[in-house]
Design an enzyme around this catalytic site. Structure first.
Site, PDB file in Angstrom:
ATOM      1  N   ASP A  36      12.312  13.061  10.943  1.00  0.00           N
ATOM      2  CA  ASP A  36      11.784  12.957   9.575  1.00  0.00           C
ATOM      3  C   ASP A  36      10.317  13.389   9.529  1.00  0.00           C
ATOM      4  OD1 ASP A  36      11.909  12.487   6.858  1.00  0.00           O
ATOM      5  OD2 ASP A  36      11.492  10.339   7.013  1.00  0.00           O
ATOM      6  N   GLY A  40       8.531   3.977   0.497  1.00  0.00           N
ATOM      7  CA  GLY A  40       9.340   5.175   0.644  1.00  0.00           C
ATOM      8  C   GLY A  40      10.801   4.854   0.524  1.00  0.00           C
ATOM      9  N   GLY A  41      11.625   5.821   0.853  1.00  0.00           N
ATOM     10  CA  GLY A  41      13.056   5.623   0.702  1.00  0.00           C
ATOM     11  C   GLY A  41      13.637   4.635   1.682  1.00  0.00           C
ATOM     12  N   ILE A  76       0.818  -1.222   0.000  1.00  0.00           N
ATOM     13  CA  ILE A  76       0.000   0.000   0.000  1.00  0.00           C
ATOM     14  C   ILE A  76       0.843   1.261   0.000  1.00  0.00           C
ATOM     15  CG2 ILE A  76      -2.025  -1.053   1.056  1.00  0.00           C
ATOM     16  CD1 ILE A  76      -1.118   0.012   3.742  1.00  0.00           C
ATOM     17  N   GLY A  77       2.157   1.133   0.056  1.00  0.00           N
ATOM     18  CA  GLY A  77       2.997   2.320   0.021  1.00  0.00           C
ATOM     19  C   GLY A  77       4.458   1.963   0.094  1.00  0.00           C
ATOM     20  N   VAL A  85       5.355  -0.510   2.906  1.00  0.00           N
ATOM     21  CA  VAL A  85       4.222  -0.764   3.784  1.00  0.00           C
ATOM     22  C   VAL A  85       3.251  -1.713   3.106  1.00  0.00           C
ATOM     23  CG1 VAL A  85       2.425   0.296   5.204  1.00  0.00           C
ATOM     24  CG2 VAL A  85       4.480   1.602   4.643  1.00  0.00           C
ATOM     25  N   LYS A  93       5.101  -2.446   8.243  1.00  0.00           N
ATOM     26  CA  LYS A  93       6.157  -1.664   7.599  1.00  0.00           C
ATOM     27  C   LYS A  93       7.449  -2.470   7.658  1.00  0.00           C
ATOM     28  CE  LYS A  93       6.165   2.655   7.103  1.00  0.00           C
ATOM     29  NZ  LYS A  93       6.175   4.138   7.115  1.00  0.00           N
TER      30      LYS A  93
END
Length: 636
Positions: A138, A25-26, A22-23, A30, A45
């Site tokens: 972050d 990032g760097g 569902i996602g 996820v 995650k």
């Protein structure tokens, strides 16, 4: 199904069924998964393999324990974590909402009130984490989730673990933080970051919510980092004229290049946004371009009308703009209506930003607290508040103080867990929160001590007496009740009521000089951002007057705002938030004045003494002497 997903599914098959990605990032990917043990959807995650190799399982699991103990209504909780085969993962609730990034992609610029509210909620989460030794590192729109009208900060775990990896991070090309939101010291590679770095990042996020772009942009990460370290952010107002000047000032302070020039804590940033009148100020300025006039509706509460007036001071503060007073109404069902304590009195209060009403309502076995967020259709009960006798709302709006059995506890406004204050704290009668998270309270009257104040940290510990220098004499200091606090922990407001409440006054306690002095004859009063005192008289008339927060003195003439506030027994049913939102029950005074009279056999009435009048709870009883020439009365 990819090989990586197939391997992950096999590694976690005993506890989680991975459904889909569902996602990404760097630093992590996820997945939506089904928690087999609890039959619920969760978000898993998983760290990128190269990051997992750098951090190592032992360091990751050790640091994740720290973030697992961060329990705050605006921090996304941690359900689980672990190492399975080569995977390092942690498990969070699956939020059926969107991230702040999703909303910004859709709207680009957010309403000013929404932006300030989101920023203050995130600031509350950061301040809590900072006080527990955790720096996020972050903060960005992708890590702020929006769920059921609340902001939730995510990803404390990865940031804390990755920060301990040191130079090994840069050796592999991985970077902790996002250039658009990095503080200058973080962009320069400093490792010993403190709370002010997160304050900078939150300032950049709020800047983007209002303007539509971060303070600095560029073609590459290096170009952005160079601007962060060398350039000054452009002012907001030329880009969006409706941004209030105090809000712009707060954001640019948060974005200062030198950490020493920023707010020391996230709580100070939030206090500047709220205390500057950011939300009410935006309403005033935006309203200047609208037609003159006002709208009005009413609020039904179990047969009693309750009204909410937003930015009610605007007509007086900026008469040249002539913005309307916005009146809202909400209808309570019988099962949700505020509890009537007798003669139409209720226990209610607004959060500092005026966005939510907290009140004492019905519970299964006893009264409990309810909260109505004004972006929702109905109020909801706050779990775990059954049996509460009185409550207060913290200056951040994130916490409640609960009074039960003359002991105080605190609980997040969202409900859930409860923390009881130490047993060493004496009995309480009324209390309020200061900006520095100190709670001020009045203990039960002590023999031969007319009035006393004590303080205790909201984090617990021993209580302390507040030395007082009373200027003049409160008319009935043992009946003194705390009305609320002043910004920057400057002092508190309290009332004083004569026997029978024939006369009520508002006093102020100066926490710098410890002096207590009279302010105004009124039933209650509240400080409103921008330097004003709003007060209500015993007959339900509301006034506003300039108030100097430095000298704690009224500095001008009062202006009548409105009247018709229900005031049973000289107890007007009204409350005012820091940003100038007002709730009240219309209806006018309902005080019953009592007088001793003679009544002859024909029914004719004559006064014993016309100067003897009492409030409905003032004359408790009387006794006539045997010869009928004297009378003894019990008052109060």
């Amino acid at each position: 199904m990819s090989d990586a997903l197939r391997s992950l599914s096999a590694a976690l098959s005993r506890t989680y069924r991975i459904e889909r990605e569902i996602g990404a990032g760097g630093m992590a990917t996820v997945y939506l998964a089904q928690d087999l043990r609890h039959d619920r959807q969760v978000a898993v995650k998983v760290l990128r393999p190269e990051l997992a190799a750098i951090i190592g399982a032992d360091r990751f699991l050790a640091e994740i324990k720290t973030t697992a103990n961060l329990q705050h209504p605006h921090i996304l909780p941690l359900f689980d974590s672990g190492a399975a085969d080569s995977f390092l993962f942690y498990v969070m609730p699956f939020i059926e909402g969107e991230s702040l990034r999703d909303r910004l992609n859709r709207e680009r610029q957010l309403p000013i009130a929404d932006s300030v509210r989101i920023a203050t909620e995130v600031a509350g989460a950061l301040d809590y984490a900072h006080r527990h030794g955790v720096i996020h590192r972050d903060i960005k729109p992708e890590n702020i989730l929006l769920h059921d009208g609340r902001a939730l900060v995510a990803d404390f775990g990865i940031a804390l673990a990755a920060s301990k990896a040191g130079t090994r991070m840069t050796e592999t090309g991985l970077s902790l933080g996002t250039p658009q939101y990095m503080s200058p010291e973080q962009a320069m590679g400093e490792r010993n970051l403190d709370a002010r770095s997160d304050v900078y990042a939150l300032g950049a996020v709020l800047y983007e919510m209002l303007v539509g772009l971060p303070p600095f942009t560029g073609a590459t990460a290096q170009a952005i980092a160079a601007k962060v370290m060398t350039e000054t952010p452009a002012p907001l107002i030329p880009q969006r004229a409706t941004v209030p000047e105090p809000v712009e000032d707060a954001i640019l302070t948060a974005l200062a290049k030198v950490p020493a020039d920023r707010f020391t804590t996230a709580a100070e940033f939030a206090a500047a946004l709220i205390g500057a009148g950011g939300i009410s100020g935006s309403k005033r300025r935006a309203a200047a371009s609208r037609p003159k006039g006002k709208t009005g509706v009413t609020w039904g509460i179990a047969g009693v009308v309750l009204a909410l007036a937003g930015a009610a001071l605007a007509l007086w503060v900026r008469p040249e703009a002539s913005p309307p007073v916005i009146r809202q109404s909400l209808a309570f069902s019988a099962s949700q209506a505020p509890v009537d304590f007798g003669n139409g009195t209720f226990g209610a209060g607004l959060t500092p930003d005026g966005s939510r009403l907290v009140y004492i309502g019905p519970g299964k076995a006893d009264a409990q607290l309810w909260v109505w967020s004004f972006d929702q259709l109905r109020p909801v009960p706050i779990e775990g508040t059954q049996g509460v006798g009185d409550f207060s709302i913290s200056t951040s709006g994130a916490w409640l103080g609960l009074l039960r059995g003359y002991r105080l506890s605190k609980m997040p406004l969202s409900g859930g867990y409860e923390l009881t204050m130490p047993d060493s704290v004496p009995g309480w009668t009324s209390h309020t929160w200061l900006d520095d998270k100190t709670i001020v309270y009045t203990p039960y009257a002590i023999k031969d001590v007319p009035f006393a104040l004590r303080t205790v940290s909201a984090d617990g510990g021993a209580s302390h007496a507040v030395p007082l220098k009373i200027i003049g004499h409160p008319v009935a200091s043992t009946d003194g009740k705390i009305l609320g606090s002043l910004p920057r922990s400057r002092g508190i407001l309290l009332d004083s009521c004569s026997p029978g409440c024939a006369k009520v006054e508002v006093w102020v306690v100066d926490f710098e000089s410890h002096e207590v002095h009279w302010l105004v004859d009124a039933a209650s009063a509240w400080y409103v951002a921008g330097g004003y005192l709003v007060y209500v008289t015993v007959d339900g008339v509301v006034f506003a007057v300039p108030f100097n927060l430095r000298t704690l003195q009224i500095t001008g003439s009062p202006v009548r705002l409105f009247d018709g506030v229900r005031a049973p027994d000289t107890n007007p049913q009204i409350g005012v938030s820091l940003n100038g939102t007002i709730w009240f029950v219309p209806g006018g005074p309902t005080t019953v004045r009592r007088e001793l009279v003679w009544v002859n056999r024909d029914g004719a009435v004559s006064s014993v003494d016309s100067s003897w009048t009492f409030g409905s709870d003032g004359l408790a009883g009387f006794s006539l002497s045997p010869d009928g020439t004297q009378v003894a009365v019990t008052i109060g």
